[in-house]
Design an enzyme around this catalytic site. Structure first.
Site, PDB file in Angstrom:
ATOM      1  N   ASP A   8       0.871  -1.184   0.000  1.00 52.78           N
ATOM      2  CA  ASP A   8       0.000   0.000   0.000  1.00 52.78           C
ATOM      3  C   ASP A   8       0.905   1.231   0.000  1.00 52.78           C
ATOM      4  O   ASP A   8       1.570   1.524   0.991  1.00 52.78           O
ATOM      5  CB  ASP A   8      -0.900  -0.006   1.239  1.00 52.78           C
ATOM      6  CG  ASP A   8      -1.841   1.192   1.282  1.00 52.78           C
ATOM      7  OD1 ASP A   8      -2.017   1.864   0.247  1.00 52.78           O
ATOM      8  OD2 ASP A   8      -2.393   1.460   2.370  1.00 52.78           O
ATOM      9  N   GLY A  11       0.608   8.531   0.515  1.00 48.56           N
ATOM     10  CA  GLY A  11       1.383   9.771   0.480  1.00 48.56           C
ATOM     11  C   GLY A  11       2.267   9.933   1.709  1.00 48.56           C
ATOM     12  O   GLY A  11       3.306  10.587   1.650  1.00 48.56           O
ATOM     13  N   ARG A  15       3.455   0.712   3.053  1.00 46.99           N
ATOM     14  CA  ARG A  15       3.177  -0.471   3.875  1.00 46.99           C
ATOM     15  C   ARG A  15       3.311  -1.725   3.023  1.00 46.99           C
ATOM     16  O   ARG A  15       2.875  -1.744   1.870  1.00 46.99           O
ATOM     17  CB  ARG A  15       1.757  -0.413   4.459  1.00 46.99           C
ATOM     18  CG  ARG A  15       1.541   0.750   5.394  1.00 46.99           C
ATOM     19  CD  ARG A  15       0.118   0.754   5.940  1.00 46.99           C
ATOM     20  NE  ARG A  15      -0.140  -0.406   6.784  1.00 46.99           N
ATOM     21  CZ  ARG A  15      -1.354  -0.715   7.270  1.00 46.99           C
ATOM     22  NH1 ARG A  15      -2.409   0.027   6.952  1.00 46.99           N
ATOM     23  NH2 ARG A  15      -1.516  -1.768   8.050  1.00 46.99           N
ATOM     24  N   ASN A 107      -5.127   1.769  -8.752  1.00 42.89           N
ATOM     25  CA  ASN A 107      -5.196   2.948  -7.897  1.00 42.89           C
ATOM     26  C   ASN A 107      -5.954   2.622  -6.620  1.00 42.89           C
ATOM     27  O   ASN A 107      -6.730   1.676  -6.543  1.00 42.89           O
ATOM     28  CB  ASN A 107      -5.685   4.184  -8.666  1.00 42.89           C
ATOM     29  CG  ASN A 107      -7.189   4.361  -8.652  1.00 42.89           C
ATOM     30  OD1 ASN A 107      -7.845   4.200  -7.635  1.00 42.89           O
ATOM     31  ND2 ASN A 107      -7.723   4.706  -9.800  1.00 42.89           N
ATOM     32  N   ASP A 108      -5.670   3.397  -5.583  1.00 39.58           N
ATOM     33  CA  ASP A 108      -6.117   3.003  -4.249  1.00 39.58           C
ATOM     34  C   ASP A 108      -7.634   2.927  -4.137  1.00 39.58           C
ATOM     35  O   ASP A 108      -8.164   2.037  -3.467  1.00 39.58           O
ATOM     36  CB  ASP A 108      -5.499   3.884  -3.160  1.00 39.58           C
ATOM     37  CG  ASP A 108      -5.532   5.365  -3.481  1.00 39.58           C
ATOM     38  OD1 ASP A 108      -6.249   5.765  -4.419  1.00 39.58           O
ATOM     39  OD2 ASP A 108      -4.844   6.125  -2.779  1.00 39.58           O
ATOM     40  N   GLY A 136     -10.484  14.668  -0.553  1.00 33.11           N
ATOM     41  CA  GLY A 136     -10.981  14.544  -1.927  1.00 33.11           C
ATOM     42  C   GLY A 136     -12.066  13.477  -1.967  1.00 33.11           C
ATOM     43  O   GLY A 136     -12.511  13.000  -0.920  1.00 33.11           O
ATOM     44  N   GLU A 157     -13.535   7.373 -11.660  1.00 28.45           N
ATOM     45  CA  GLU A 157     -13.240   8.673 -11.015  1.00 28.45           C
ATOM     46  C   GLU A 157     -14.560   9.345 -10.622  1.00 28.45           C
ATOM     47  O   GLU A 157     -14.975  10.353 -11.204  1.00 28.45           O
ATOM     48  CB  GLU A 157     -12.424   9.570 -11.955  1.00 28.45           C
ATOM     49  CG  GLU A 157     -10.991   9.133 -12.128  1.00 28.45           C
ATOM     50  CD  GLU A 157     -10.134   9.311 -10.868  1.00 28.45           C
ATOM     51  OE1 GLU A 157     -10.609   9.918  -9.883  1.00 28.45           O
ATOM     52  OE2 GLU A 157      -8.987   8.836 -10.885  1.00 28.45           O
ATOM     53  N   HIS A 160     -15.021  13.192  -9.797  1.00 26.65           N
ATOM     54  CA  HIS A 160     -14.838  14.231 -10.820  1.00 26.65           C
ATOM     55  C   HIS A 160     -15.928  14.148 -11.879  1.00 26.65           C
ATOM     56  O   HIS A 160     -15.665  14.072 -13.078  1.00 26.65           O
ATOM     57  CB  HIS A 160     -13.426  14.144 -11.403  1.00 26.65           C
ATOM     58  CG  HIS A 160     -12.392  14.331 -10.345  1.00 26.65           C
ATOM     59  ND1 HIS A 160     -12.043  15.559  -9.850  1.00 26.65           N
ATOM     60  CD2 HIS A 160     -11.695  13.418  -9.628  1.00 26.65           C
ATOM     61  CE1 HIS A 160     -11.147  15.407  -8.884  1.00 26.65           C
ATOM     62  NE2 HIS A 160     -10.923  14.120  -8.734  1.00 26.65           N
ATOM     63  N   CYS A 172      -8.951  19.328  -9.090  1.00 25.81           N
ATOM     64  CA  CYS A 172      -8.410  18.967 -10.408  1.00 25.81           C
ATOM     65  C   CYS A 172      -8.326  20.166 -11.347  1.00 25.81           C
ATOM     66  O   CYS A 172      -7.784  20.059 -12.448  1.00 25.81           O
ATOM     67  CB  CYS A 172      -9.268  17.882 -11.041  1.00 25.81           C
ATOM     68  SG  CYS A 172     -10.876  18.478 -11.602  1.00 25.81           S
TER      69      CYS A 172
HETATM   70 ZN   LIG Z   1     -12.462  17.504 -10.216  1.00 28.35          ZN
END
Ligand SMILES: [Zn+2]
Length: 314
Positions: A8, A11, A15, A107-108, A136, A157, A160, A172
């Protein structure tokens, strides 16, 4: 016995954990800060994996959750905003060359839905929507028993999407995205702007209220704080209604710190779903629940990916 290695990349922390063929209890695990004056993050990650490499068992696969847009088909991380130098990083190739076993990444947020589907709140479901709401908004979708990836692995996503044209600025750079209205950052920005206009509120004593401060004020009945969550819940409801129409999930899982505000957010959200969905069929059997995996969601998502890709399900 085969070992699976889950990684994992966050930021703030890297891990790594090792698991056997079944179960979710790590055999060994370690974590280190992502940023350090002692070498590049990629070198330190490789060392961390090497340190946990089992001495007797064979490693079947490595799964990695990474914090940014990723092409899982090519094994490339396009960018990781919090990790300097991680741009267009061929992480799969780097690690396969070093360790000689299959490596897969995602992606996470996509791996969070995979983890919740395999091990958490969405077990047994076939169509799952996951939203993580914190500073976010990230998301992931299980569609007809598969993780939705899209052509380049960039699907999901969910933060967004435009819910208010010409609305507030999103992280973004675009305007009116769900993230700009319903994330912790969006909630706080609304309150700060209203305080600046002179709205009365207990929060005016706080020069920089965050979503948790606002949630606490809302629980005490502060009208501005209650309105801030109602607004965030309304736009979340608009977005989720759109997702219901596109994906028709049987469960919506909410993760992230802001989702812990509970009915402050989900009450207004549900009210929108039930008045704007095309028919009651979309929501009358819909489960809306909190994420179950907590801090380990990244590792368990990566573990699910490693095990699934070994079986070539996705
Ligand atoms: Zn956005």
């Amino acid at each position: 016995m085969s070992t699976y290695i889950a990684v994992d990349v966050g930021g703030t922390q890297l891990r790594v954990a090792t698991y056997t063929e079944e179960g979710v209890t790590p055999h060994q695990q370690a974590r280190i800060p992502t940023k350090s004056s002692e070498g590049q993050a990629i070198d330190r990650l490789v060392d961390l994996i090497a340190n946990l490499w089992p001495s007797h068992d064979k490693v079947a696969a490595i799964g990695i959750a990474v914090p940014g847009p990723t092409n899982p088909k090519l094994g490339i991380l396009y960018s990781a905003p919090n990790i300097p130098g991680w741009e267009n990083l061929p992480l799969r190739q780097l690690l396969e060359d070093r360790f000689g076993v299959p490596v897969n990444l995602g992606n996470d947020a996509n791996l969070a839905v995979l983890g919740e589907w395999y091990f958490g709140a969405a077990r047994g479901h076939h169509n799952v929507l996951y939203l993580t709401i914190s500073t976010g908004i990230g998301g992931g979708v299980i569609c007809d028993d598969r993780l939705l990836l899209g052509e380049d692995g960039l699907a999901g996503e969910l933060g967004h999407v435009t819910v208010l044209p010409d609305g507030p600025l999103c992280g973004c750079g675009q305007r009116g995205h769900l993230e700009a209205l319903s994330s912790g950052t969006g909630i706080a920005a609304f309150v700060v702007e209203e305080l600046r206009k002179g709205r009365p509120s207990a929060l005016k004593l706080n020069p920089a209220p965050n979503a948790r401060d606002i949630s606490q004020a809302a629980e005490m009945g502060d009208p501005l704080a209650v309105e801030a969550f109602a607004r965030a819940g309304k736009y979340l409801g608009i977005a989720i209604t759109n997702y219901l129409h596109v994906f028709n999930p049987s469960i919506v899982i909410l993760g992230g710190g802001v989702s812990q505000s509970g009915s402050l957010l989900t009450g207004p959200m549900r009210a929108i779903l039930e008045t704007s969905a095309l028919s009651a069929e979309y929501y009358k059997r819909l489960t809306i629940t909190r994420a179950a995996l907590g801090d380990d969601v990244g590792l368990l998502g990566a573990l699910a990916l490693a095990r699934i890709t070994q079986r070539e399900v996705i």
